[in-house]
Design an enzyme around this catalytic site. Structure first.
Site, mmCIF file in Angstrom:
data_model
loop_
_atom_site.group_PDB
_atom_site.id
_atom_site.type_symbol
_atom_site.label_atom_id
_atom_site.label_comp_id
_atom_site.label_asym_id
_atom_site.label_seq_id
_atom_site.Cartn_x
_atom_site.Cartn_y
_atom_site.Cartn_z
ATOM 1 N N HIS A 1 0.827 -1.219 0.000
ATOM 2 C CA HIS A 1 0.000 0.000 0.000
ATOM 3 C C HIS A 1 0.859 1.266 0.000
ATOM 4 C CE1 HIS A 1 -4.007 -1.680 0.189
ATOM 5 N NE2 HIS A 1 -3.631 -2.507 1.141
ATOM 6 N N ASP B 1 0.632 -4.798 5.276
ATOM 7 C CA ASP B 1 -0.417 -5.703 4.805
ATOM 8 C C ASP B 1 -0.458 -5.713 3.280
ATOM 9 O OD1 ASP B 1 -1.321 -2.990 4.974
ATOM 10 O OD2 ASP B 1 -3.366 -3.666 4.584
ATOM 11 N N GLU B 2 -1.025 -6.778 2.748
ATOM 12 C CA GLU B 2 -1.320 -6.891 1.314
ATOM 13 C C GLU B 2 -0.141 -6.455 0.434
ATOM 14 O OE1 GLU B 2 -5.012 -4.649 1.163
ATOM 15 O OE2 GLU B 2 -6.177 -6.456 1.598
ATOM 16 N N VAL B 3 1.000 -7.075 0.682
ATOM 17 C CA VAL B 3 2.192 -6.759 -0.119
ATOM 18 C C VAL B 3 2.118 -7.597 -1.402
ATOM 19 C CG1 VAL B 3 4.700 -6.468 -0.083
ATOM 20 C CG2 VAL B 3 3.419 -6.451 2.068
#
Length: 448
Positions: A67, A123-125
């Site tokens: 992100h 998060d959400e790499v």
């Protein structure tokens, strides 16, 4: 936000988790990260001072891995992308990447006092391991995407700990969930950070969450956090908040908490996302979701939802009839931003439907003023009287509502946010209606 803080405290909040992204007043080489509507240092100090005065612990959140679009979209930082074409994830191999993260953290830290925790995101790499340097690194023996992820988290956490030893880093847990206990334990990460387990569903896997928490404890994490949601988790372009969904989410987390080992839980963050990512549209505005936040906070504070909790929320919000299982509410409320909620509800429910009713289901419009007629400025004089008054009246009504809504929103939001919300939620229908009225005027004039 300063108006809302006392209400949040009264509802049971004990802290604020603030993800600034491009609204932080970065300076020097980082100044280009600022959006036009970024806080000024004075505004931010005033907000943080107000929070401290109310006894709210502030936890800043600075993304340091995934992100990262608000940073990596800029040409000046594009060379630090994990994948050259994609601005979401930071390249963990470059020393400059860590230097960038450290510079961001240092500037945020400089405006905050007496912090106990600092959230470093992670998060959400997405697409981690797909950059050219990562592909080469992964070809070496024993190297895995999990180790690559953990090494960067460890580097950021170590960097933060060395400069700010009294501050504990927090990370989102989704990149860690699928890792083995051995991999996590051997990484050294559990001794450095506290994971925040997030799930925003109305029917989370309670047993699975309990097992995950126990796994994290066995790996060496001293404490864990939970993260629920009070808005921003049920649709990327959602305009109204369905309280019932988020209430059920809190009740599920209460079940997990009741089955957690004593002393394992540090706290729970009620997230209220404004966008799904940096490039997506706005979802529910904060004023629209305050009743949901109130219900969620009071539910967690009281260990469940009851008629008494409902009454507490109604009293604190100045609402006579709180509804959790429907978007509609006949009660206006007196809380900060309640007028925005009332007008957004009216727009969301009736603007498009009323315009569509006139333009697509009114027989005089569909039969005698179709696109064919409008293009050629053809109109039967008798037909004019059958729908022109309705069209003009509807346009006047919605222009008045939107004038009020825009004025109310501009008291709370920066102009660019107001413009974006209007363009997404209002103008498509309003412009269709305006165009029909304009076409009708031109057709009438052509008859004369």
């Amino acid at each position: 936000l300063p108006q809302v803080l006392p209400l949040l405290r009264a509802l049971g909040a004990t802290g604020l988790l603030l993800e600034y992204e491009d609204t932080f007043p970065y300076t020097g080489p980082l100044e280009l990260l600022q959006a036009p509507h970024a806080y000024s240092p004075a505004e931010l100090r005033a907000l943080l001072s107000r929070a401290r005065a109310l006894g709210l612990d502030v936890v800043p959140l600075v993304q340091s891995f995934g992100h990262m679009e608000f940073v990596l979209k800029h040409r000046e930082f594009a060379h630090l992308r994990e994948v050259k074409e994609l601005p979401n994830a930071l390249n963990p191999h470059k020393e400059e990447s860590l230097a960038l993260v450290k510079a961001m953290i240092d500037q945020v830290m400089a405006l905050h006092e007496d912090l106990q925790w600092f959230h470093i995101g992670c998060d959400e790499v997405y697409y981690l391991g797909e950059g050219e340097e990562s592909k080469q690194w992964l070809q070496q023996q024993d190297n895995t995407p999990e180790k690559l992820c953990l090494s960067h988290i460890k580097a950021v956490a170590t960097c933060l700990a060395s400069s700010y030893p009294m501050v504990t880093p927090i990370v989102w847990d989704d990149m860690l969930r699928g890792m083995s206990e051995e991999t996590l334990a051997e990484s050294g990460v559990p001794q450095l950070v506290q994971p925040m387990i997030w799930d925003y569903a109305a029917d989370i896997d309670v047993e699975g969450k309990v097992q995950l928490l126990e796994k994290y404890r066995r790996c060496g994490f001293s404490k864990v956090w939970f993260a629920s949601a009070f808005k921003g988790a049920t649709g990327v372009n959602q305009s109204l908040t369905l309280i019932g969904h988020h209430l059920r989410n809190q009740l599920e987390w209460l079940q997990v908490a009741s089955r957690s080992p004593g002393g394992a839980l540090e706290g729970i963050a009620l997230t209220g996302w404004q966008r799904y990512d940096h490039f997506s549209v706005l979802c529910e505005l904060l004023p629209v979701a305050i009743p949901s936040l109130a219900v969620c906070l009071q539910t967690l504070k009281n260990g469940g939802y009851s008629e008494k909790v409902k009454e507490n929320v109604e009293n604190l919000l100045g609402m006579s009839n709180l509804e959790v299982d429907t978007f509609m509410s006949t009660s206006l409320g007196t809380f900060p931003g309640s007028h925005i909620l009332t007008l957004v509800t009216e727009v969301s429910f009736y603007l498009k439907s009323s315009v569509d009713e006139l333009l697509e289901r009114n027989r005089y419009v569909t039969g005698w003023f179709s696109p064919y007629h409008r293009k050629r400025k053809i109109i039967h004089p008798i037909i004019i009287h059958h729908f022109q008054p309705d069209a003009v009246s509807l346009l006047c009504k919605w222009n008045a509502v939107l004038h009020d809504l825009q004025a109310a929103m501009e008291q709370v939001f920066h102009r660019c946010a107001v413009e974006e919300w209007m363009e997404e939620n209002v103008y498509p229908s309003l412009q269709k209606l305006q165009q029909v009225v304009d076409d009708l005027d031109e057709a009438i004039e052509a008859q004369n």
